[in-house]
Design a protein around this motif. Structure first.
Motif, mmCIF file in Angstrom:
data_model
loop_
_atom_site.group_PDB
_atom_site.id
_atom_site.type_symbol
_atom_site.label_atom_id
_atom_site.label_comp_id
_atom_site.label_asym_id
_atom_site.label_seq_id
_atom_site.Cartn_x
_atom_site.Cartn_y
_atom_site.Cartn_z
ATOM 1 N N ASN A 141 31.552 -40.036 21.140
ATOM 2 C CA ASN A 141 32.499 -39.007 21.511
ATOM 3 C C ASN A 141 31.850 -37.824 22.231
ATOM 4 O O ASN A 141 32.557 -36.873 22.614
ATOM 5 N N ARG A 142 30.527 -37.853 22.388
ATOM 6 C CA ARG A 142 29.771 -36.759 23.022
ATOM 7 C C ARG A 142 30.124 -35.426 22.344
ATOM 8 O O ARG A 142 30.337 -34.409 22.997
ATOM 9 N N ASP A 143 30.115 -35.489 21.018
ATOM 10 C CA ASP A 143 30.550 -34.329 20.220
ATOM 11 C C ASP A 143 29.329 -33.484 19.861
ATOM 12 O O ASP A 143 28.700 -33.653 18.818
ATOM 13 N N SER A 144 28.987 -32.563 20.762
ATOM 14 C CA SER A 144 27.835 -31.690 20.512
ATOM 15 C C SER A 144 28.096 -30.730 19.384
ATOM 16 O O SER A 144 27.160 -30.304 18.668
ATOM 17 N N THR A 145 29.357 -30.350 19.208
ATOM 18 C CA THR A 145 29.688 -29.400 18.140
ATOM 19 C C THR A 145 29.335 -29.975 16.773
ATOM 20 O O THR A 145 28.859 -29.251 15.882
ATOM 21 N N PHE A 146 29.473 -31.297 16.608
ATOM 22 C CA PHE A 146 29.145 -31.936 15.339
ATOM 23 C C PHE A 146 27.650 -32.259 15.246
ATOM 24 O O PHE A 146 27.018 -32.073 14.205
ATOM 25 N N THR A 188 29.196 -42.212 15.948
ATOM 26 C CA THR A 188 30.532 -41.732 16.361
ATOM 27 C C THR A 188 30.395 -40.480 17.221
ATOM 28 O O THR A 188 31.052 -40.324 18.251
ATOM 29 N N GLY A 189 29.498 -39.562 16.800
ATOM 30 C CA GLY A 189 29.307 -38.328 17.562
ATOM 31 C C GLY A 189 28.792 -38.587 18.959
ATOM 32 O O GLY A 189 29.167 -37.922 19.927
#
Length: 557
Positions: A88-93, A84-85
């Motif tokens: 979503n390109r969720d570097s914060t996670f 999922t990360g």
């Protein structure tokens, strides 16, 4: 065309080095050589095993770390939160998650990138958003384009690492949406290998020391087995032994404990009529000499001396001696020689001794006669002196006339004349039967054999008579050649021989006299008669003398 090899050429240098090493080893003692050779062998073997062990250890550790990195990377790539990360390109996670995962798996780093290879998670936050291949030394094409997992050993932004790269698939597994890179440091592997190398050096040193101790022990044991000799000295002794065996005129055969021939010289091969082109070493003795008694000596351990061996065409005199190592019999050595060679030597010695005895007897006897005659002349008894001279001349003339008529053979006649003088020297009388007749001695009959037979029997008769009867005793000799045999009869006035000892008297070493060195004459007589096909009989009564009768066939045996 041929080309000459100049000095300094590699072949010349190699040969010179080889000769130098050979000369160096020759100057070393056996113990030093063994220490050097065993030490070099231990060094080479331990070094080879050590290199193989280090290489195998490094390969095994690489494989284990690679498998561990691959397992961790595959586990992270299949985590739903990671998928999922990445979508979503969720570097914060992903950034703090990668640090936690790296810490828990003891990895050097956990790096997560998107489908374009842009970092979404990295131990150094300043490198987020930058392409992974810029400083990781890898373009990630295999994982992002082909969707394949792989291992690589490379130097990246965090040094040399073993890394596993696994593609991250979407939830539908229909597209690659990113990549997970898990790396483990290789410095720890190098540290482990360095520690093993240090251990290996210790093992090599211990092996060298142990090899030196073993070499010293083995060298001492080996030198004790070869009587403290150096290998070159052993080789020289072997060559000397070989030359000695070939130079002696006696046949020599040696066997080991298994009954196999270990040594056989040329004389033995020639005497036994064997094939000189065949190598008999290692062959069973009974296959080469089926009638040999060496196996009996090997079994009993009892030596045999001066044993007669009767073969179809010759007679041998053999000695067989067992070889021992401590209490164990390790083999047998046999030496043998043709009896006719020994007999020829014995005959020559016998004839020399007979001539010496004859000359000594005549000298002694005539010296006494001359002294007696001189004494008679000095006292004026010239008639008695002339009578004594006439009597002496008449006695010898009668004997010479008898021998000339009855025994025309000069060798036999000379022997009898010598024995007659010997008897006179001993104050005994050798009485030759005036009816004796010995005119038909065959030409093939060896005169030396005949002289040895008659001479030994007369000598024994004179000694027996002298010791039993004393001065004035008589020995009677009768000869006849009528019929198919030559017959000699010698009768003494000795003490006689007991019936139970009459057969044994012809054995070697058996005698009525207690002095050392007796017991050979009658044995020689018996042996010579056997070789001529003749025989000897004995009639004796204790206290009344003995009578020996010799029969020698005129025709060859």
């Amino acid at each position: 065309m041929f080309t000459s090899i100049q000095k300094g050429h590699p072949l010349v240098s190699a040969n010179n080095n080889k000769q130098t090493v050979t000369m160096f080893l020759k100057h070393l003692k056996l113990k030093s050589r063994m220490i050097l050779v065993l030490g070099m062998m231990a060094l080479v073997q331990t070094g080879f095993i050590g290199l193989f062990a280090v290489h195998y250890l490094q390969t095994s550790l690489d494989e284990q770390i690679g498998e561990r990195a691959m397992d961790v990377a595959r586990t992270i790539s299949t985590m739903p939160t990671v998928i999922t990360g990445v979508q979503n390109r969720d570097s914060t996670f992903l950034q703090p998650l990668s640090l936690i995962l790296a810490e828990r798996t003891h990895a050097r780093f956990v790096v997560i990138g998107d489908s374009n290879g842009i970092r979404l998670a990295h131990p150094f936050t300043e490198r987020l958003g930058r392409p992974m291949f810029d400083d990781d030394g890898d373009d990630n094409a295999t994982a992002l384009v082909n969707g394949q997992s792989y291992l690589s050993r490379a130097e990246g932004s965090m040094g040399w690492t073993m890394r596993a790269k696994v593609p991250v698939f979407s939830r539908q597994l229909d597209a690659v949406i990113g990549v997970v890179s898990v790396g483990y440091e290789l410095e720890k592997i190098d540290a482990v290998i360095a520690r093993y190398r240090y251990t290996l050096l210790i093992v090599i040193a211990c092996s060298l020391a142990l090899s030196a101790l073993i070499a010293v022990w083995f060298a001492n044991h080996f030198k004790q087995a070869i009587f403290g000799l150096e290998p070159e000295e052993v080789a020289r002794l072997v060559e000397e032994q070989k030359a000695t065996l070939e130079s002696v005129r006696e046949g020599i055969i040696a066997i080991n404990a298994d009954g196999r021939i270990t040594t056989i010289n040329h004389t033995a091969i020639e005497t036994l009529g064997l094939n000189p082109q065949q190598d008999y070493k290692g062959a069973p003795l009974l296959d080469v000499v089926p009638d040999s008694c060496m196996m009996e000596v090997l079994a009993s351990g009892e030596p045999q001396y001066d044993q007669e061996i009767w073969r179809p065409d010759l007679t041998l005199i053999s000695n067989r001696i067992p070889m021992r190592q401590g209490e164990r019999i390790t083999g047998v050595v046999s030496s043998f020689r043709r009896q006719d060679e020994l007999a020829l030597m014995s005959r020559k010695l016998s004839r020399i001794q007979q001539h010496a005895d004859s000359l000594r007897a005549q000298s002694h006897e005539y010296s006494n006669k001359l002294h007696t005659i001189a004494g008679l002349i000095q006292i004026g008894s010239t008639d008695e002196a002339l009578a004594l001279i006439g009597q002496e001349a008449q006695s010898h003339q009668e004997l010479i006339s008898l021998l000339r008529e009855a025994v025309p053979d000069p060798i036999l006649a000379g022997c009898l004349l010598g024995k007659y003088n010997r008897a006179r020297e001993l104050s005994l009388n050798l009485v030759i039967d005036p009816e004796s007749h010995m005119l038909e001695i065959p030409s093939h009959l060896p005169r030396e054999h005949l002289v040895s037979i008659i001479g030994n029997l007369i000598d024994n008769a004179l000694e027996a008579t002298l010791h039993h009867r004393g001065a004035g005793g008589e020995v009677f000799l009768s000869m006849t050649d009528y019929g198919e045999d030559l017959i000699f009869e010698i009768e003494d006035q000795g003490p006689g021989i007991e019936p139970e000892r009459q057969q044994a008297i012809f054995e070697r070493g058996v005698s009525n006299k207690n002095q050392e060195g007796h017991g050979i004459g009658l044995h020689l007589v018996k042996s010579l008669l056997t070789s001529l096909g003749g025989s000897i009989s004995l009639e004796s009564e204790p206290g009344n003398g003995s009578c020996f009768v010799v029969y020698i066939p005129k025709q060859p045996a």
